[in-house]
Design a protein around this motif. Structure first.
Motif, PDB file in Angstrom:
ATOM      1  N   ALA A  25       0.848  -1.189   0.000  1.00 18.57           N
ATOM      2  CA  ALA A  25       0.000   0.000   0.000  1.00 18.57           C
ATOM      3  C   ALA A  25       0.881   1.235   0.000  1.00 18.57           C
ATOM      4  O   ALA A  25       1.939   1.257   0.641  1.00 18.57           O
ATOM      5  CB  ALA A  25      -0.911   0.019   1.223  1.00 18.57           C
ATOM      6  N   LEU A  26       0.451   2.255  -0.713  1.00 15.04           N
ATOM      7  CA  LEU A  26       1.123   3.538  -0.703  1.00 15.04           C
ATOM      8  C   LEU A  26       0.485   4.361   0.407  1.00 15.04           C
ATOM      9  O   LEU A  26      -0.732   4.506   0.451  1.00 15.04           O
ATOM     10  CB  LEU A  26       0.963   4.227  -2.063  1.00 15.04           C
ATOM     11  CG  LEU A  26       1.722   5.508  -2.279  1.00 15.04           C
ATOM     12  CD1 LEU A  26       3.231   5.266  -2.137  1.00 15.04           C
ATOM     13  CD2 LEU A  26       1.411   6.067  -3.656  1.00 15.04           C
ATOM     14  N   THR A  27       1.298   4.895   1.318  1.00 11.10           N
ATOM     15  CA  THR A  27       0.762   5.647   2.455  1.00 11.10           C
ATOM     16  C   THR A  27       0.841   7.142   2.192  1.00 11.10           C
ATOM     17  O   THR A  27       1.533   7.592   1.281  1.00 11.10           O
ATOM     18  CB  THR A  27       1.533   5.321   3.745  1.00 11.10           C
ATOM     19  OG1 THR A  27       2.848   5.875   3.641  1.00 11.10           O
ATOM     20  CG2 THR A  27       1.601   3.823   3.982  1.00 11.10           C
ATOM     21  N   LEU A  28       0.174   7.923   3.020  1.00 14.58           N
ATOM     22  CA  LEU A  28       0.222   9.371   2.898  1.00 14.58           C
ATOM     23  C   LEU A  28       1.598   9.916   3.252  1.00 14.58           C
ATOM     24  O   LEU A  28       1.974  10.989   2.827  1.00 14.58           O
ATOM     25  CB  LEU A  28      -0.831  10.017   3.797  1.00 14.58           C
ATOM     26  CG  LEU A  28      -2.281   9.782   3.389  1.00 14.58           C
ATOM     27  CD1 LEU A  28      -3.226  10.413   4.397  1.00 14.58           C
ATOM     28  CD2 LEU A  28      -2.546  10.319   1.997  1.00 14.58           C
ATOM     29  N   GLY A  29       2.370   9.162   4.025  1.00 13.85           N
ATOM     30  CA  GLY A  29       3.688   9.603   4.441  1.00 13.85           C
ATOM     31  C   GLY A  29       4.767   9.339   3.412  1.00 13.85           C
ATOM     32  O   GLY A  29       5.944   9.306   3.738  1.00 13.85           O
ATOM     33  N   GLU A  30       4.373   9.129   2.139  1.00 10.20           N
ATOM     34  CA  GLU A  30       5.335   8.871   1.070  1.00 10.20           C
ATOM     35  C   GLU A  30       6.185   7.632   1.333  1.00 10.20           C
ATOM     36  O   GLU A  30       7.377   7.601   1.063  1.00 10.20           O
ATOM     37  CB  GLU A  30       6.226  10.089   0.820  1.00 10.20           C
ATOM     38  CG  GLU A  30       5.473  11.308   0.336  1.00 10.20           C
ATOM     39  CD  GLU A  30       4.712  11.072  -0.974  1.00 10.20           C
ATOM     40  OE1 GLU A  30       5.281  10.457  -1.900  1.00 10.20           O
ATOM     41  OE2 GLU A  30       3.569  11.499  -1.065  1.00 10.20           O
ATOM     42  N   THR A  31       5.557   6.639   1.921  1.00 11.38           N
ATOM     43  CA  THR A  31       6.210   5.353   2.131  1.00 11.38           C
ATOM     44  C   THR A  31       5.361   4.262   1.513  1.00 11.38           C
ATOM     45  O   THR A  31       4.175   4.454   1.252  1.00 11.38           O
ATOM     46  CB  THR A  31       6.426   5.035   3.631  1.00 11.38           C
ATOM     47  OG1 THR A  31       5.155   4.948   4.279  1.00 11.38           O
ATOM     48  CG2 THR A  31       7.288   6.061   4.318  1.00 11.38           C
ATOM     49  N   VAL A  32       5.986   3.123   1.307  1.00 13.18           N
ATOM     50  CA  VAL A  32       5.273   1.945   0.843  1.00 13.18           C
ATOM     51  C   VAL A  32       5.216   0.976   2.014  1.00 13.18           C
ATOM     52  O   VAL A  32       6.240   0.672   2.632  1.00 13.18           O
ATOM     53  CB  VAL A  32       6.001   1.288  -0.353  1.00 13.18           C
ATOM     54  CG1 VAL A  32       5.309  -0.010  -0.746  1.00 13.18           C
ATOM     55  CG2 VAL A  32       6.064   2.243  -1.530  1.00 13.18           C
ATOM     56  N   PHE A  46       8.862   1.283   3.711  1.00 13.51           N
ATOM     57  CA  PHE A  46      10.028   1.656   2.924  1.00 13.51           C
ATOM     58  C   PHE A  46       9.785   3.017   2.285  1.00 13.51           C
ATOM     59  O   PHE A  46       8.663   3.301   1.844  1.00 13.51           O
ATOM     60  CB  PHE A  46      10.275   0.640   1.801  1.00 13.51           C
ATOM     61  CG  PHE A  46      10.510  -0.751   2.297  1.00 13.51           C
ATOM     62  CD1 PHE A  46      11.771  -1.179   2.657  1.00 13.51           C
ATOM     63  CD2 PHE A  46       9.457  -1.650   2.413  1.00 13.51           C
ATOM     64  CE1 PHE A  46      11.996  -2.465   3.115  1.00 13.51           C
ATOM     65  CE2 PHE A  46       9.663  -2.941   2.872  1.00 13.51           C
ATOM     66  CZ  PHE A  46      10.932  -3.347   3.229  1.00 13.51           C
ATOM     67  N   ALA A  47      10.824   3.829   2.189  1.00 15.31           N
ATOM     68  CA  ALA A  47      10.729   5.075   1.431  1.00 15.31           C
ATOM     69  C   ALA A  47      10.410   4.713  -0.011  1.00 15.31           C
ATOM     70  O   ALA A  47      10.895   3.702  -0.526  1.00 15.31           O
ATOM     71  CB  ALA A  47      12.036   5.851   1.519  1.00 15.31           C
ATOM     72  N   THR A  48       9.595   5.521  -0.674  1.00 11.19           N
ATOM     73  CA  THR A  48       9.182   5.187  -2.029  1.00 11.19           C
ATOM     74  C   THR A  48      10.380   5.050  -2.974  1.00 11.19           C
ATOM     75  O   THR A  48      10.370   4.182  -3.848  1.00 11.19           O
ATOM     76  CB  THR A  48       8.182   6.219  -2.589  1.00 11.19           C
ATOM     77  OG1 THR A  48       8.721   7.533  -2.446  1.00 11.19           O
ATOM     78  CG2 THR A  48       6.851   6.139  -1.870  1.00 11.19           C
ATOM     79  N   ALA A  49      11.409   5.861  -2.789  1.00 11.24           N
ATOM     80  CA  ALA A  49      12.595   5.755  -3.643  1.00 11.24           C
ATOM     81  C   ALA A  49      13.294   4.410  -3.445  1.00 11.24           C
ATOM     82  O   ALA A  49      13.752   3.778  -4.400  1.00 11.24           O
ATOM     83  CB  ALA A  49      13.556   6.899  -3.362  1.00 11.24           C
ATOM     84  N   ARG A  50      13.384   3.965  -2.194  1.00 14.99           N
ATOM     85  CA  ARG A  50      14.007   2.661  -1.924  1.00 14.99           C
ATOM     86  C   ARG A  50      13.169   1.522  -2.504  1.00 14.99           C
ATOM     87  O   ARG A  50      13.696   0.551  -3.026  1.00 14.99           O
ATOM     88  CB  ARG A  50      14.177   2.452  -0.423  1.00 14.99           C
ATOM     89  CG  ARG A  50      15.106   3.415   0.223  1.00 14.99           C
ATOM     90  CD  ARG A  50      16.343   2.708   0.554  1.00 14.99           C
ATOM     91  NE  ARG A  50      17.238   3.645   1.217  1.00 14.99           N
ATOM     92  CZ  ARG A  50      18.506   3.443   1.309  1.00 14.99           C
ATOM     93  NH1 ARG A  50      19.037   2.344   0.837  1.00 14.99           N
ATOM     94  NH2 ARG A  50      19.281   4.314   1.888  1.00 14.99           N
ATOM     95  N   TRP A  51      11.848   1.607  -2.369  1.00 12.40           N
ATOM     96  CA  TRP A  51      10.972   0.572  -2.912  1.00 12.40           C
ATOM     97  C   TRP A  51      11.106   0.514  -4.438  1.00 12.40           C
ATOM     98  O   TRP A  51      11.184  -0.560  -5.025  1.00 12.40           O
ATOM     99  CB  TRP A  51       9.521   0.825  -2.494  1.00 12.40           C
ATOM    100  CG  TRP A  51       8.597  -0.262  -2.895  1.00 12.40           C
ATOM    101  CD1 TRP A  51       7.670  -0.223  -3.894  1.00 12.40           C
ATOM    102  CD2 TRP A  51       8.517  -1.584  -2.347  1.00 12.40           C
ATOM    103  NE1 TRP A  51       7.014  -1.432  -3.983  1.00 12.40           N
ATOM    104  CE2 TRP A  51       7.515  -2.281  -3.038  1.00 12.40           C
ATOM    105  CE3 TRP A  51       9.192  -2.233  -1.320  1.00 12.40           C
ATOM    106  CZ2 TRP A  51       7.172  -3.593  -2.761  1.00 12.40           C
ATOM    107  CZ3 TRP A  51       8.849  -3.556  -1.029  1.00 12.40           C
ATOM    108  CH2 TRP A  51       7.861  -4.215  -1.745  1.00 12.40           C
ATOM    109  N   SER A  52      11.151   1.674  -5.083  1.00 16.20           N
ATOM    110  CA  SER A  52      11.323   1.721  -6.534  1.00 16.20           C
ATOM    111  C   SER A  52      12.646   1.091  -6.952  1.00 16.20           C
ATOM    112  O   SER A  52      12.707   0.350  -7.949  1.00 16.20           O
ATOM    113  CB  SER A  52      11.258   3.165  -7.035  1.00 16.20           C
ATOM    114  OG  SER A  52       9.964   3.673  -6.874  1.00 16.20           O
ATOM    115  N   ALA A  53      13.706   1.365  -6.195  1.00 16.89           N
ATOM    116  CA  ALA A  53      15.010   0.772  -6.500  1.00 16.89           C
ATOM    117  C   ALA A  53      14.945  -0.753  -6.351  1.00 16.89           C
ATOM    118  O   ALA A  53      15.514  -1.491  -7.166  1.00 16.89           O
ATOM    119  CB  ALA A  53      16.082   1.351  -5.590  1.00 16.89           C
TER     120      ALA A  53
END
Length: 87
Positions: A25-32, A46-53
């Protein structure tokens, strides 16, 4: 008193079998957020950038099972139409 996070929409992998499900789930806090559907209160964030990586690495390396499928636990094949893993 900590404020409660608004309800988030969980997306289950389309490759889930007999309750062995990974949900994202994508949260409002810009985390996954990632959880096991059998133990929903326990979540990893996870931070969205880390999840994308992570997704990029999985897609480029293939999966660990050797069957050539990717996206099992990445949200790529998630049902529910969430933005996680899209693209």
């Amino acid at each position: 008193m900590a404020s409660e996070e608004p309800e988030i929409t969980w997306c289950r992998s389309s490759r889930s079998i007999e309750g062995n499900c990974v949900e994202t789930a994508l949260t409002l806090g810009e985390t996954v957020a990632v959880r096991d559907s059998k133990d929903p209160p326990v979540q990893l964030r996870f931070a969205t950038a880390r999840w994308s990586a992570f997704l990029d690495r999985i897609r480029s390396d293939g999966d660990a099972t050797g069957d050539g499928a990717t996206g099992d636990a990445t949200g790529d094949g998630a049902t529910g139409g969430g933005p996680i893993g899209a693209g």
